[in-house]
Design a protein around this motif. Structure first.
Motif, short mmCIF file in Angstrom:
data_model
loop_
_atom_site.label_atom_id
_atom_site.label_comp_id
_atom_site.label_asym_id
_atom_site.label_seq_id
_atom_site.Cartn_x
_atom_site.Cartn_y
_atom_site.Cartn_z
N ASN A 264 -3.13 73.06 3.94
CA ASN A 264 -3.26 71.80 3.35
C ASN A 264 -3.16 71.39 2.01
OD1 ASN A 264 -4.10 71.01 6.40
ND2 ASN A 264 -6.27 71.26 5.95
N GLY A 265 -2.98 72.43 1.39
CA GLY A 265 -2.92 72.25 -0.37
C GLY A 265 -1.70 71.94 -0.61
N PHE A 266 -1.41 70.77 -1.45
CA PHE A 266 -0.27 70.43 -2.04
C PHE A 266 -0.28 70.20 -3.52
CE2 PHE A 266 -2.68 66.57 -1.71
CZ PHE A 266 -2.02 65.34 -2.41
N MET A 267 -1.39 70.06 -4.19
CA MET A 267 -1.71 69.44 -5.62
C MET A 267 -1.11 70.78 -6.32
SD MET A 267 -2.32 67.56 -7.81
CE MET A 267 -3.31 66.38 -6.92
N ASP A 268 -1.41 72.01 -6.04
CA ASP A 268 -0.69 72.97 -7.00
C ASP A 268 0.67 73.06 -6.97
OD1 ASP A 268 -0.93 73.82 -4.32
OD2 ASP A 268 -1.44 75.87 -4.78
N ALA A 269 1.21 72.50 -5.47
CA ALA A 269 2.85 72.76 -5.44
C ALA A 269 3.37 71.39 -6.23
CB ALA A 269 3.10 72.37 -4.08
N LEU A 270 2.42 70.23 -6.30
CA LEU A 270 3.07 69.16 -6.97
C LEU A 270 3.08 69.33 -8.68
CD1 LEU A 270 3.48 65.98 -6.84
CD2 LEU A 270 1.15 65.69 -7.23
N LEU A 271 2.08 70.32 -9.15
CA LEU A 271 2.16 70.67 -10.48
C LEU A 271 3.16 71.74 -10.82
CD1 LEU A 271 -1.92 70.96 -11.16
CD2 LEU A 271 -0.22 69.01 -11.98
N TYR A 272 3.23 72.75 -10.02
CA TYR A 272 4.23 73.91 -10.37
C TYR A 272 5.41 74.08 -9.74
CZ TYR A 272 -0.83 75.52 -11.28
OH TYR A 272 -2.02 75.58 -11.48
N GLY B 74 -10.19 74.48 -15.86
CA GLY B 74 -9.72 73.01 -15.66
C GLY B 74 -8.16 73.15 -15.27
N MET B 75 -7.56 71.76 -15.02
CA MET B 75 -6.05 71.97 -14.48
C MET B 75 -5.32 72.29 -15.74
SD MET B 75 -4.11 68.70 -13.05
CE MET B 75 -5.38 68.28 -11.74
N ILE B 76 -5.36 71.73 -16.97
CA ILE B 76 -4.28 72.12 -18.06
C ILE B 76 -4.29 73.47 -18.37
CG2 ILE B 76 -3.93 71.61 -20.33
CD1 ILE B 76 -4.91 68.76 -20.07
N PRO B 77 -5.58 74.22 -18.57
CA PRO B 77 -5.51 75.58 -18.97
C PRO B 77 -4.74 76.27 -17.71
CG PRO B 77 -7.65 74.64 -19.45
CD PRO B 77 -6.76 73.76 -18.85
N GLU B 78 -5.10 76.23 -16.46
CA GLU B 78 -4.57 76.81 -15.66
C GLU B 78 -3.08 76.72 -15.19
OE1 GLU B 78 -4.92 77.18 -10.37
OE2 GLU B 78 -6.59 75.98 -11.82
N TYR B 79 -2.38 75.83 -15.75
CA TYR B 79 -1.06 75.34 -15.69
C TYR B 79 -0.53 75.95 -16.84
CZ TYR B 79 3.41 72.88 -16.45
OH TYR B 79 4.97 72.72 -16.65
N LEU B 80 -1.26 76.03 -17.97
CA LEU B 80 -0.44 76.96 -19.23
C LEU B 80 -0.64 78.15 -18.60
CD1 LEU B 80 -2.48 75.10 -22.18
CD2 LEU B 80 -0.07 74.60 -21.28
N LEU B 81 -1.71 78.69 -18.02
CA LEU B 81 -1.46 80.29 -17.70
C LEU B 81 -0.41 80.57 -16.64
CD1 LEU B 81 -2.96 83.02 -17.73
CD2 LEU B 81 -4.42 82.17 -15.54
N VAL B 82 -0.30 79.71 -15.48
CA VAL B 82 0.80 79.98 -14.91
C VAL B 82 2.05 79.96 -15.43
CG1 VAL B 82 2.04 78.80 -12.61
CG2 VAL B 82 -0.44 79.07 -12.89
N ARG B 83 2.51 78.86 -16.44
CA ARG B 83 3.64 78.62 -17.22
C ARG B 83 3.88 79.95 -17.82
NH1 ARG B 83 4.13 74.54 -21.89
NH2 ARG B 83 2.96 76.19 -22.59
#
Length: 296
Positions: free
Chosen positions: A215-223, A130-139
């Protein structure tokens, strides 16, 4: 006898009619796919008065290149274009390298735990953290506000990996065995035998990886919060969002919405570079390069 063969080989009227219908259907489908792009192109080259009046369809009216001059004069857009080209290049190289290196060993039946590895890979196609665990991992990996936050999390696509593995499996074993008889190592077999015969699938999946990253932008919007690391699609997203907000505030303040011609020119500016890659790779899309590779 020759006359009889010639007569039977000629297409009759029914076959001609079927061919005509197929050509008409394909032409109509092609035009339907092309019309949105022509509409955006027409908007980008038309005057604002014609656009606001709704008179622009597939041909520009009151031709005006002010929107393109604005886009090409915007250093933020130029910087985002250069960064996106760099990002897509690095991402495609890393993704294809990792995908090939993971797919080739999985074609070997003597690999221990091969079925377990395949099961783990297939599972990721249906379930994710999911989005939240992936964000926590990247952080936690300290990748925020870096180019690697846009590369490493999506470096391997499980579906593309399975496609390459299936293609590698279809290569005749006799080719690899003959290379090993000549003393070639596994790496030499991969780079000198397998990969040259796999150019169609490699080119196709490279294009898929590149287009997906472009075409991707959602990950850039998050990270990403550093504007110098904004990819081009995130710039377009900001433009659309700001235009919508400005449109709502137009009656309350002096803020004006972004002109439609400017948005259309920005879309063309972000679309044409990746479109130019396709003709260069198109010749590899035709399969059948192995015909005649194994001679009886």
């Amino acid at each position: 006898m020759a006359n009889q063969v010639t007569e039977t080989s000629r297409p009759d009227g029914r076959n001609r009619m079927v061919d005509i219908v197929i050509i008409i259907v394909i032409t109509a489908a092609s035009l339907l796919c092309l019309m949105p792009m022509l509409h955006i192109l027409a908007l980008s080259m038309s005057g604002n008065s014609a656009i606001m009046a709704g008179r622009v369809t597939l041909l520009p009216i009151d031709i005006d290149f002010t929107a393109y001059r604005t886009v090409f004069g915007n250093m933020q857009m130029i910087r985002s274009l250069g960064f996106t080209i760099l990002l897509v290049s690095i991402f495609t190289v890393i993704s294809m390298t990792m995908t090939i290196m993971a797919a080739y060993p999985l074609t070997k039946r003597h690999l221990k735990g091969r079925d377990v590895f395949l099961f783990i890979i297939v599972i990721t196609m249906f379930f994710s953290g999911g989005m939240i665990p992936e964000y926590l991992l990247v952080r936690n990996l300290h990748l925020l506000d870096s180019i690697w936050a846009l590369i490493l999390p999506g470096a391997i696509n499980a579906f593309y990996l399975l496609i390459i593995k299936t293609f590698f499996t279809s290569i005749p074993v006799e080719l690899e065995e003959s290379a090993r008889i000549d003393g070639a190592s596994q790496y030499r077999v991969l780079f000198s035998v397998v990969l040259p015969l796999s150019l169609p699938v490699l080119a196709t999946l490279s294009l898929f990886y590149a287009v997906g990253r472009w075409n991707g932008f959602m990950d850039a919007l998050l990270y990403i919060t550093n504007s110098n690391l904004y990819p081009l699609q995130l710039r377009l997203y900001e433009m659309v969002v700001n235009s919508q907000v400005n449109s709502m505030l137009e009656g309350l303040s002096s803020v004006a919405p972004v002109p439609e011609s400017l948005k259309a020119a920005s879309i063309m500016f972000a679309t044409l570079p990746i479109l130019l890659v396709y003709p260069w790779l198109q010749r590899y899309f035709v399969s059948g390069m192995m015909i005649g590779a194994v001679k009886g």
